[in-house]
Design a protein around this motif. Structure first.
Motif, PDB file in Angstrom:
ATOM      1  N   ASP A   1       0.771  -1.093   0.134  1.00  0.00           N
ATOM      2  CA  ASP A   1       0.036   0.037   0.072  1.00  0.00           C
ATOM      3  C   ASP A   1       0.843   1.248   0.158  1.00  0.00           C
ATOM      4  O   ASP A   1       0.341   2.367  -0.642  1.00  0.00           O
ATOM      5  N   ILE A   2       1.978   1.007   0.561  1.00  0.00           N
ATOM      6  CA  ILE A   2       2.881   2.024   0.652  1.00  0.00           C
ATOM      7  C   ILE A   2       4.411   1.670   0.228  1.00  0.00           C
ATOM      8  O   ILE A   2       4.523   0.522   0.445  1.00  0.00           O
ATOM      9  N   GLU A   3       5.304   2.685  -0.115  1.00  0.00           N
ATOM     10  CA  GLU A   3       6.534   2.129  -0.768  1.00  0.00           C
ATOM     11  C   GLU A   3       7.629   2.461   0.562  1.00  0.00           C
ATOM     12  O   GLU A   3       8.625   1.507   0.734  1.00  0.00           O
ATOM     13  N   ASN A   4       7.424   3.414   1.240  1.00  0.00           N
ATOM     14  CA  ASN A   4       8.244   3.644   2.488  1.00  0.00           C
ATOM     15  C   ASN A   4       7.994   2.941   3.742  1.00  0.00           C
ATOM     16  O   ASN A   4       6.682   3.473   4.305  1.00  0.00           O
ATOM     17  N   ALA A   5       8.682   2.071   4.177  1.00  0.00           N
ATOM     18  CA  ALA A   5       8.367   1.204   5.341  1.00  0.00           C
ATOM     19  C   ALA A   5       8.377   2.225   6.595  1.00  0.00           C
ATOM     20  O   ALA A   5       7.648   1.840   7.574  1.00  0.00           O
ATOM     21  N   THR A   6       9.104   3.384   6.688  1.00  0.00           N
ATOM     22  CA  THR A   6       8.812   4.084   7.979  1.00  0.00           C
ATOM     23  C   THR A   6       7.776   4.700   7.934  1.00  0.00           C
ATOM     24  O   THR A   6       7.364   5.492   9.055  1.00  0.00           O
ATOM     25  N   ASP A   7       6.695   4.825   7.024  1.00  0.00           N
ATOM     26  CA  ASP A   7       5.366   5.144   7.191  1.00  0.00           C
ATOM     27  C   ASP A   7       4.448   4.200   7.620  1.00  0.00           C
ATOM     28  O   ASP A   7       3.111   4.365   7.425  1.00  0.00           O
ATOM     29  N   ASP A   8       4.939   2.974   7.967  1.00  0.00           N
ATOM     30  CA  ASP A   8       4.245   1.772   8.435  1.00  0.00           C
ATOM     31  C   ASP A   8       3.105   2.405   9.532  1.00  0.00           C
ATOM     32  O   ASP A   8       3.380   3.225  10.431  1.00  0.00           O
ATOM     33  N   ARG A   9       1.800   2.056   9.350  1.00  0.00           N
ATOM     34  CA  ARG A   9       0.985   2.480  10.252  1.00  0.00           C
ATOM     35  C   ARG A   9      -0.365   1.222  10.603  1.00  0.00           C
ATOM     36  O   ARG A   9      -0.557   0.970   9.466  1.00  0.00           O
ATOM     37  N   THR A  10      -0.453   0.884  11.786  1.00  0.00           N
ATOM     38  CA  THR A  10      -1.493   0.206  12.129  1.00  0.00           C
ATOM     39  C   THR A  10      -2.674   0.678  13.174  1.00  0.00           C
ATOM     40  O   THR A  10      -1.977   0.965  14.220  1.00  0.00           O
ATOM     41  N   VAL A  11      -3.902   0.715  12.752  1.00  0.00           N
ATOM     42  CA  VAL A  11      -4.759   1.123  14.099  1.00  0.00           C
ATOM     43  C   VAL A  11      -5.962   0.259  14.062  1.00  0.00           C
ATOM     44  O   VAL A  11      -6.531  -0.167  13.008  1.00  0.00           O
TER      45      VAL A  11
END
Length: 450
Positions: free
Chosen positions: A312-322
Protein backbone atom coordinates in the motif's frame (compact mmCIF):
# COMPACT_ATOMS: atom_id res chain seq x y z
CA UNK A 1 53.68 -26.62 2.30
CA UNK A 2 53.91 -23.29 4.16
CA UNK A 3 51.24 -22.16 6.58
CA UNK A 4 49.95 -19.45 4.24
CA UNK A 5 49.35 -21.90 1.40
CA UNK A 6 47.92 -24.47 3.78
CA UNK A 7 45.49 -21.93 5.24
CA UNK A 8 44.43 -20.87 1.73
CA UNK A 9 43.66 -24.49 0.81
CA UNK A 10 41.69 -24.96 4.03
CA UNK A 11 39.58 -21.85 3.34
CA UNK A 12 39.09 -22.89 -0.28
CA UNK A 13 37.92 -26.33 0.84
CA UNK A 14 35.37 -24.78 3.21
CA UNK A 15 34.22 -22.46 0.41
CA UNK A 16 33.79 -25.45 -1.90
CA UNK A 17 31.74 -27.55 0.51
CA UNK A 18 29.58 -24.62 1.59
CA UNK A 19 28.92 -23.87 -2.07
CA UNK A 20 28.14 -27.52 -2.79
CA UNK A 21 25.18 -27.34 -0.42
CA UNK A 22 24.20 -23.73 -1.05
CA UNK A 23 24.26 -23.34 -4.85
CA UNK A 24 20.95 -25.16 -5.55
CA UNK A 25 19.23 -23.03 -2.92
CA UNK A 26 20.76 -19.77 -4.15
CA UNK A 27 19.65 -20.55 -7.70
CA UNK A 28 16.13 -21.25 -6.45
CA UNK A 29 16.05 -18.11 -4.30
CA UNK A 30 17.28 -15.87 -7.14
CA UNK A 31 14.86 -17.29 -9.71
CA UNK A 32 11.81 -17.21 -7.41
CA UNK A 33 12.90 -13.76 -6.21
CA UNK A 34 12.67 -12.50 -9.80
CA UNK A 35 9.27 -14.15 -10.17
CA UNK A 36 8.00 -12.46 -7.02
CA UNK A 37 9.39 -9.13 -8.18
CA UNK A 38 7.65 -9.18 -11.54
CA UNK A 39 4.53 -11.36 -11.13
CA UNK A 40 2.41 -8.57 -9.52
CA UNK A 41 3.20 -6.30 -12.46
CA UNK A 42 2.33 -9.04 -14.95
CA UNK A 43 -0.89 -9.89 -13.08
CA UNK A 44 -2.06 -6.29 -13.10
CA UNK A 45 -1.18 -5.83 -16.78
CA UNK A 46 -2.94 -9.03 -17.88
CA UNK A 47 -6.05 -8.30 -15.80
CA UNK A 48 -6.64 -4.65 -16.57
CA UNK A 49 -10.36 -5.32 -16.99
CA UNK A 50 -10.50 -6.29 -13.32
CA UNK A 51 -8.09 -3.78 -11.81
CA UNK A 52 -9.45 -0.72 -13.65
CA UNK A 53 -12.97 0.70 -13.93
CA UNK A 54 -14.44 1.62 -17.31
CA UNK A 55 -15.75 5.02 -16.28
CA UNK A 56 -15.36 7.23 -13.22
CA UNK A 57 -18.40 9.10 -11.92
CA UNK A 58 -18.96 11.42 -8.99
CA UNK A 59 -21.19 9.04 -7.04
CA UNK A 60 -19.48 5.76 -6.21
CA UNK A 61 -21.23 3.19 -4.04
CA UNK A 62 -20.43 3.24 -0.36
CA UNK A 63 -17.96 0.64 0.88
CA UNK A 64 -20.78 -1.01 2.86
CA UNK A 65 -22.86 -1.35 -0.33
CA UNK A 66 -19.89 -2.77 -2.21
CA UNK A 67 -19.32 -5.27 0.59
CA UNK A 68 -22.96 -6.32 0.31
CA UNK A 69 -22.49 -6.93 -3.43
CA UNK A 70 -19.55 -9.23 -2.64
CA UNK A 71 -21.60 -11.00 0.05
CA UNK A 72 -24.36 -11.65 -2.49
CA UNK A 73 -21.88 -12.99 -5.06
CA UNK A 74 -20.03 -15.14 -2.49
CA UNK A 75 -22.79 -16.04 0.01
CA UNK A 76 -20.99 -18.94 1.69
CA UNK A 77 -17.55 -17.36 1.94
CA UNK A 78 -15.75 -15.11 4.45
CA UNK A 79 -15.07 -11.51 3.44
CA UNK A 80 -11.83 -10.72 5.22
CA UNK A 81 -10.76 -7.21 4.17
CA UNK A 82 -11.02 -4.37 1.68
CA UNK A 83 -8.43 -2.13 0.04
CA UNK A 84 -9.22 1.58 0.15
CA UNK A 85 -7.25 2.90 -2.81
CA UNK A 86 -5.92 6.34 -3.62
CA UNK A 87 -6.51 6.01 -7.39
CA UNK A 88 -10.21 6.49 -8.11
CA UNK A 89 -9.83 4.84 -11.54
CA UNK A 90 -9.08 1.49 -9.90
CA UNK A 91 -11.73 -0.99 -8.81
CA UNK A 92 -12.21 -1.79 -5.14
CA UNK A 93 -10.52 -5.03 -4.03
CA UNK A 94 -11.96 -7.29 -1.36
CA UNK A 95 -10.19 -10.35 0.01
CA UNK A 96 -12.49 -13.36 0.30
CA UNK A 97 -11.72 -16.76 1.84
CA UNK A 98 -13.30 -19.60 -0.14
CA UNK A 99 -12.73 -23.18 1.04
CA UNK A 100 -9.54 -22.08 2.80
CA UNK A 101 -8.17 -20.34 -0.32
CA UNK A 102 -7.87 -16.56 -0.68
CA UNK A 103 -9.37 -14.60 -3.58
CA UNK A 104 -9.10 -10.99 -4.69
CA UNK A 105 -12.62 -9.93 -5.64
CA UNK A 106 -12.92 -6.78 -7.76
CA UNK A 107 -15.88 -4.39 -7.57
CA UNK A 108 -16.66 -1.44 -9.85
CA UNK A 109 -17.96 1.15 -7.34
CA UNK A 110 -19.48 3.30 -10.10
CA UNK A 111 -21.46 0.65 -11.99
CA UNK A 112 -22.18 -1.27 -8.81
CA UNK A 113 -21.16 -4.71 -9.97
CA UNK A 114 -18.65 -7.45 -9.16
CA UNK A 115 -16.14 -7.67 -12.00
CA UNK A 116 -14.61 -11.04 -11.10
CA UNK A 117 -11.89 -12.56 -8.98
CA UNK A 118 -8.28 -13.75 -9.03
CA UNK A 119 -6.86 -16.44 -6.76
CA UNK A 120 -4.28 -15.21 -4.28
CA UNK A 121 -3.40 -18.62 -2.86
CA UNK A 122 -2.90 -20.26 -6.27
CA UNK A 123 -1.20 -17.35 -8.00
CA UNK A 124 2.28 -17.38 -9.51
CA UNK A 125 3.39 -15.03 -6.74
CA UNK A 126 2.10 -17.39 -4.07
CA UNK A 127 3.84 -20.38 -5.68
CA UNK A 128 7.12 -18.46 -5.93
CA UNK A 129 6.79 -17.18 -2.35
CA UNK A 130 6.12 -20.67 -0.99
CA UNK A 131 9.07 -22.08 -2.90
CA UNK A 132 11.24 -19.14 -1.86
CA UNK A 133 10.44 -19.66 1.81
CA UNK A 134 9.96 -23.42 2.24
CA UNK A 135 11.04 -25.16 -0.99
CA UNK A 136 7.40 -26.36 -1.08
CA UNK A 137 8.09 -28.85 1.74
CA UNK A 138 6.91 -26.88 4.74
CA UNK A 139 8.90 -26.46 7.94
CA UNK A 140 11.62 -28.89 6.81
CA UNK A 141 12.26 -26.79 3.72
CA UNK A 142 12.30 -23.64 5.82
CA UNK A 143 15.08 -25.07 7.98
CA UNK A 144 17.07 -26.33 4.97
CA UNK A 145 16.92 -22.85 3.46
CA UNK A 146 17.95 -21.29 6.77
CA UNK A 147 21.03 -23.53 6.78
CA UNK A 148 21.75 -22.54 3.17
CA UNK A 149 21.51 -18.84 4.01
CA UNK A 150 23.78 -19.33 7.02
CA UNK A 151 26.27 -21.10 4.75
CA UNK A 152 25.98 -18.21 2.30
CA UNK A 153 27.42 -15.94 5.01
CA UNK A 154 30.34 -18.40 5.23
CA UNK A 155 30.66 -18.31 1.42
CA UNK A 156 30.93 -14.52 1.45
CA UNK A 157 33.60 -14.55 4.19
CA UNK A 158 35.71 -17.30 2.62
CA UNK A 159 35.13 -15.93 -0.89
CA UNK A 160 36.40 -12.49 0.14
CA UNK A 161 39.55 -14.12 1.57
CA UNK A 162 40.16 -16.15 -1.61
CA UNK A 163 39.61 -13.05 -3.78
CA UNK A 164 41.85 -10.74 -1.73
CA UNK A 165 44.75 -9.53 -3.97
CA UNK A 166 48.11 -11.19 -3.36
CA UNK A 167 51.62 -10.63 -4.66
CA UNK A 168 51.88 -7.89 -7.28
CA UNK A 169 48.12 -7.75 -7.94
CA UNK A 170 46.56 -4.47 -6.79
CA UNK A 171 43.12 -3.97 -5.28
CA UNK A 172 42.01 -2.03 -8.33
CA UNK A 173 43.08 -4.85 -10.62
CA UNK A 174 41.20 -7.38 -8.49
CA UNK A 175 37.94 -5.52 -8.99
CA UNK A 176 37.84 -6.15 -12.73
CA UNK A 177 37.99 -9.18 -15.02
CA UNK A 178 41.53 -9.43 -16.38
CA UNK A 179 41.51 -12.87 -18.06
CA UNK A 180 39.56 -13.60 -21.22
CA UNK A 181 39.77 -17.37 -21.70
CA UNK A 182 39.88 -20.73 -19.98
CA UNK A 183 39.21 -21.46 -16.33
CA UNK A 184 40.99 -18.26 -15.30
CA UNK A 185 38.26 -16.25 -17.03
CA UNK A 186 35.49 -18.12 -15.20
CA UNK A 187 37.36 -17.70 -11.91
CA UNK A 188 37.70 -13.95 -12.51
CA UNK A 189 34.03 -13.67 -13.47
CA UNK A 190 32.98 -15.63 -10.38
CA UNK A 191 35.14 -13.72 -7.89
CA UNK A 192 34.66 -10.22 -9.32
CA UNK A 193 30.86 -10.49 -9.51
CA UNK A 194 30.88 -12.08 -6.06
CA UNK A 195 32.89 -9.31 -4.42
CA UNK A 196 30.83 -6.55 -6.07
CA UNK A 197 27.55 -7.96 -4.75
CA UNK A 198 28.86 -9.36 -1.45
CA UNK A 199 27.48 -6.56 0.75
CA UNK A 200 24.07 -6.76 -0.93
CA UNK A 201 24.17 -10.55 -0.59
CA UNK A 202 24.80 -10.27 3.15
CA UNK A 203 21.94 -7.78 3.42
CA UNK A 204 19.59 -10.16 1.61
CA UNK A 205 20.69 -13.02 3.86
CA UNK A 206 19.94 -11.10 7.05
CA UNK A 207 16.62 -9.64 5.87
CA UNK A 208 15.54 -13.00 4.42
CA UNK A 209 16.37 -14.83 7.63
CA UNK A 210 13.94 -12.53 9.46
CA UNK A 211 11.16 -14.96 8.49
CA UNK A 212 13.11 -18.18 8.99
CA UNK A 213 11.56 -20.38 11.67
CA UNK A 214 14.53 -20.60 14.05
CA UNK A 215 16.63 -17.43 13.67
CA UNK A 216 13.68 -15.27 12.69
CA UNK A 217 10.52 -16.65 14.25
CA UNK A 218 11.88 -18.17 17.46
CA UNK A 219 14.66 -15.67 18.17
CA UNK A 220 14.77 -12.25 16.55
CA UNK A 221 11.07 -11.76 15.76
CA UNK A 222 9.90 -13.14 19.10
CA UNK A 223 12.20 -10.75 20.96
CA UNK A 224 11.26 -7.76 18.80
CA UNK A 225 7.47 -8.05 18.59
CA UNK A 226 5.39 -5.02 19.60
CA UNK A 227 4.14 -5.50 23.21
CA UNK A 228 0.40 -5.31 22.52
CA UNK A 229 -0.49 -6.36 26.08
CA UNK A 230 1.01 -3.10 27.34
CA UNK A 231 -1.00 -0.96 24.89
CA UNK A 232 -4.50 -2.52 24.88
CA UNK A 233 -6.76 -3.19 27.87
CA UNK A 234 -7.75 -6.58 26.42
CA UNK A 235 -6.03 -8.85 23.89
CA UNK A 236 -6.96 -12.16 22.29
CA UNK A 237 -5.55 -15.34 23.76
CA UNK A 238 -5.74 -17.12 20.39
CA UNK A 239 -5.44 -14.60 17.55
CA UNK A 240 -2.30 -12.75 16.49
CA UNK A 241 -1.72 -10.21 13.75
CA UNK A 242 -0.46 -13.07 11.59
CA UNK A 243 -4.09 -14.26 11.43
CA UNK A 244 -4.83 -11.16 9.35
CA UNK A 245 -2.61 -12.53 6.59
CA UNK A 246 -4.17 -14.78 3.97
CA UNK A 247 -2.81 -17.97 2.46
CA UNK A 248 -0.18 -17.06 -0.12
CA UNK A 249 0.32 -13.42 0.88
CA UNK A 250 1.97 -11.65 3.82
CA UNK A 251 0.45 -8.23 4.48
CA UNK A 252 1.20 -7.47 8.13
CA UNK A 253 4.44 -5.75 9.22
CA UNK A 254 7.10 -8.14 10.52
CA UNK A 255 7.23 -6.54 13.98
CA UNK A 256 3.49 -7.13 14.53
CA UNK A 257 2.99 -10.65 13.16
CA UNK A 258 3.43 -12.39 16.53
CA UNK A 259 1.65 -9.67 18.54
CA UNK A 260 -1.79 -10.61 19.94
CA UNK A 261 -4.78 -8.85 18.43
CA UNK A 262 -6.61 -6.43 20.75
CA UNK A 263 -10.29 -6.96 21.48
CA UNK A 264 -13.40 -4.78 21.41
CA UNK A 265 -14.60 -4.06 24.93
CA UNK A 266 -18.15 -2.77 24.39
CA UNK A 267 -19.80 -6.06 23.45
CA UNK A 268 -23.12 -5.01 25.02
CA UNK A 269 -23.69 -2.37 22.33
CA UNK A 270 -26.32 -3.74 19.92
CA UNK A 271 -24.89 -2.57 16.57
CA UNK A 272 -21.42 -2.50 15.05
CA UNK A 273 -19.92 0.56 13.40
CA UNK A 274 -20.38 0.58 9.62
CA UNK A 275 -17.42 0.07 7.28
CA UNK A 276 -17.70 3.56 5.79
CA UNK A 277 -17.36 5.08 9.25
CA UNK A 278 -14.10 3.17 9.78
CA UNK A 279 -12.77 4.20 6.36
CA UNK A 280 -13.70 7.83 7.08
CA UNK A 281 -12.02 7.75 10.50
CA UNK A 282 -8.90 6.16 9.00
CA UNK A 283 -8.64 8.90 6.40
CA UNK A 284 -9.10 11.52 9.12
CA UNK A 285 -6.11 9.94 10.90
CA UNK A 286 -3.98 10.42 7.79
CA UNK A 287 -4.36 7.13 5.90
CA UNK A 288 -4.50 7.54 2.13
CA UNK A 289 -4.09 4.09 0.57
CA UNK A 290 -4.70 1.32 3.07
CA UNK A 291 -6.46 -1.91 3.92
CA UNK A 292 -9.27 -2.48 6.42
CA UNK A 293 -9.54 -5.92 8.02
CA UNK A 294 -12.97 -6.84 9.35
CA UNK A 295 -13.69 -7.99 12.95
CA UNK A 296 -13.57 -11.70 13.67
CA UNK A 297 -16.20 -12.67 16.20
CA UNK A 298 -17.98 -10.62 18.85
CA UNK A 299 -14.76 -9.33 20.42
CA UNK A 300 -12.95 -8.68 17.13
CA UNK A 301 -11.72 -5.30 15.96
CA UNK A 302 -11.53 -3.33 12.74
CA UNK A 303 -7.90 -2.95 11.68
CA UNK A 304 -6.70 -0.22 9.32
CA UNK A 305 -3.24 -0.97 7.99
CA UNK A 306 -0.89 0.74 5.56
CA UNK A 307 2.47 -0.99 5.17
CA UNK A 308 5.12 -1.75 2.62
CA UNK A 309 4.41 -5.44 3.25
CA UNK A 310 0.95 -5.06 1.70
CA UNK A 311 2.38 -2.78 -1.02
CA UNK A 312 0.00 0.00 0.00
CA UNK A 313 2.98 2.27 0.62
CA UNK A 314 6.60 2.22 -0.53
CA UNK A 315 8.38 3.73 2.48
CA UNK A 316 8.45 1.32 5.44
CA UNK A 317 9.01 4.23 7.84
CA UNK A 318 5.40 5.26 7.08
CA UNK A 319 4.04 1.92 8.38
CA UNK A 320 0.93 2.39 10.46
CA UNK A 321 -1.65 0.05 12.00
CA UNK A 322 -4.73 1.24 13.88
CA UNK A 323 -7.29 -0.96 15.67
CA UNK A 324 -10.86 0.27 16.18
CA UNK A 325 -13.52 -1.02 18.56
CA UNK A 326 -16.14 -2.57 16.24
CA UNK A 327 -19.03 -1.21 18.33
CA UNK A 328 -17.97 2.37 19.07
CA UNK A 329 -15.29 3.11 16.48
CA UNK A 330 -12.97 4.13 19.31
CA UNK A 331 -9.25 3.84 18.56
CA UNK A 332 -7.89 1.05 20.75
CA UNK A 333 -4.26 1.06 19.60
CA UNK A 334 -2.40 3.24 17.08
CA UNK A 335 0.96 1.71 16.10
CA UNK A 336 3.43 3.43 13.80
CA UNK A 337 6.99 2.77 12.69
CA UNK A 338 8.19 4.99 15.53
CA UNK A 339 6.70 2.51 18.01
CA UNK A 340 8.65 -0.48 16.68
CA UNK A 341 11.67 -1.89 18.48
CA UNK A 342 15.09 -1.18 16.95
CA UNK A 343 15.23 -4.65 15.36
CA UNK A 344 11.66 -4.30 14.04
CA UNK A 345 12.54 -0.91 12.50
CA UNK A 346 15.63 -2.39 10.83
CA UNK A 347 13.64 -5.36 9.54
CA UNK A 348 10.78 -3.19 8.29
CA UNK A 349 13.19 -1.19 6.13
CA UNK A 350 15.27 -4.26 5.26
CA UNK A 351 12.33 -6.39 4.17
CA UNK A 352 10.83 -3.61 2.04
CA UNK A 353 14.20 -3.16 0.31
CA UNK A 354 14.43 -6.95 -0.02
CA UNK A 355 11.05 -6.92 -1.78
CA UNK A 356 11.92 -4.00 -4.07
CA UNK A 357 9.34 -1.61 -2.58
CA UNK A 358 11.47 1.57 -2.54
CA UNK A 359 10.89 2.82 -6.05
CA UNK A 360 12.35 2.15 -9.49
CA UNK A 361 16.02 2.17 -8.42
CA UNK A 362 15.35 -0.50 -5.77
CA UNK A 363 13.53 -2.53 -8.42
CA UNK A 364 16.45 -2.32 -10.83
CA UNK A 365 19.06 -3.13 -8.17
CA UNK A 366 17.10 -6.19 -7.03
CA UNK A 367 16.76 -7.40 -10.60
CA UNK A 368 20.47 -7.04 -11.31
CA UNK A 369 21.30 -8.64 -7.98
CA UNK A 370 19.20 -11.75 -8.70
CA UNK A 371 20.84 -12.07 -12.12
CA UNK A 372 24.28 -11.68 -10.51
CA UNK A 373 23.56 -14.46 -7.99
CA UNK A 374 22.50 -16.76 -10.83
CA UNK A 375 25.75 -15.94 -12.65
CA UNK A 376 27.86 -16.59 -9.53
CA UNK A 377 26.27 -20.03 -9.17
CA UNK A 378 26.74 -20.89 -12.85
CA UNK A 379 30.38 -19.77 -12.91
CA UNK A 380 31.07 -21.79 -9.76
CA UNK A 381 29.65 -24.91 -11.40
CA UNK A 382 31.65 -24.27 -14.60
CA UNK A 383 34.90 -23.84 -12.64
CA UNK A 384 34.33 -27.11 -10.81
CA UNK A 385 33.52 -28.92 -14.06
CA UNK A 386 36.66 -27.65 -15.75
CA UNK A 387 38.85 -28.52 -12.77
CA UNK A 388 37.62 -32.03 -12.04
CA UNK A 389 39.66 -34.97 -13.42
CA UNK A 390 37.98 -36.55 -16.44
CA UNK A 391 36.50 -39.98 -15.80
CA UNK A 392 36.88 -39.81 -12.02
CA UNK A 393 33.78 -40.32 -9.89
CA UNK A 394 34.48 -37.78 -7.16
CA UNK A 395 33.52 -34.29 -6.09
CA UNK A 396 37.11 -33.19 -6.74
CA UNK A 397 37.24 -30.92 -3.73
CA UNK A 398 40.24 -28.60 -3.29
CA UNK A 399 43.35 -30.34 -1.96
CA UNK A 400 43.37 -31.16 1.72
CA UNK A 401 46.31 -29.50 3.54
CA UNK A 402 48.92 -31.99 4.75
CA UNK A 403 50.44 -29.98 7.55
CA UNK A 404 47.37 -28.24 8.93
CA UNK A 405 44.29 -29.69 10.57
CA UNK A 406 41.60 -29.29 7.92
CA UNK A 407 38.84 -27.94 10.07
CA UNK A 408 40.55 -26.10 12.91
CA UNK A 409 40.26 -22.76 11.11
CA UNK A 410 36.48 -23.14 11.19
CA UNK A 411 36.40 -22.95 14.99
CA UNK A 412 35.97 -19.19 15.18
CA UNK A 413 33.43 -19.25 12.37
CA UNK A 414 31.39 -21.91 14.17
CA UNK A 415 31.47 -19.85 17.37
CA UNK A 416 30.21 -16.80 15.48
CA UNK A 417 27.55 -18.76 13.60
CA UNK A 418 26.39 -20.48 16.79
CA UNK A 419 25.45 -17.07 18.19
CA UNK A 420 23.95 -15.60 15.02
CA UNK A 421 22.76 -18.64 13.05
CA UNK A 422 22.29 -21.77 15.21
CA UNK A 423 21.19 -24.07 12.38
CA UNK A 424 24.21 -23.07 10.27
CA UNK A 425 26.59 -23.78 13.15
CA UNK A 426 24.95 -27.15 13.78
CA UNK A 427 25.26 -28.07 10.11
CA UNK A 428 28.97 -27.14 10.11
CA UNK A 429 29.55 -29.32 13.16
CA UNK A 430 27.85 -32.22 11.37
CA UNK A 431 30.13 -31.73 8.35
CA UNK A 432 33.21 -31.90 10.58
CA UNK A 433 31.99 -35.07 12.29
CA UNK A 434 31.17 -36.79 9.00
CA UNK A 435 34.54 -35.82 7.54
CA UNK A 436 36.38 -37.30 10.54
CA UNK A 437 34.33 -40.50 10.41
CA UNK A 438 34.89 -40.99 6.69
CA UNK A 439 38.60 -40.27 7.04
CA UNK A 440 39.20 -42.96 9.65
CA UNK A 441 36.66 -45.74 8.96
CA UNK A 442 35.74 -45.40 5.30
CA UNK A 443 38.69 -44.18 3.22
CA UNK A 444 37.17 -45.36 -0.07
CA UNK A 445 33.97 -43.39 0.55
CA UNK A 446 36.08 -40.45 1.74
CA UNK A 447 37.89 -40.44 -1.60
CA UNK A 448 34.61 -39.58 -3.35
CA UNK A 449 34.50 -36.31 -1.41
CA UNK A 450 38.05 -35.31 -2.31
Amino acid sequence: MNNSKSFYLSVWRWHFYAGLYTVPFLLMLAITGLMMLYSPVVEKWTNQDLYNVQQVSSTPLTFEAQKELVAQAYPNDLIKSVHALRDISESTRFQVIQDGEALSVFVDPYQGKVLGDISISDSLYSWADNTHGTFMIGDTGDKLIEIAISFTVLLVITGAYLWWPRGSTTLKESLKISCNKGRAFWKDLHSVIGIWVSIILLFFCISGLAWASVWGGSMLQAWSTFPMQQSATSVSSKLTHNDLNVKGLKQIPWGLEQAALPESANTNTPDVIGLDKIVSQSKALGFTQFQVFFPKGETGVYTASASSMSKDIENATDDRTVHFDQYTGEVIVDIGYQDYSLAAKAMAVGISLHMGQWGVLNYIVNTLFCLAVIMICITGIVMWWMRRPAGKFALSAPQQPKDLALWKHATWIILLLSILFPLGAAAMAVVIIIDRILLFIAPKISAVFN
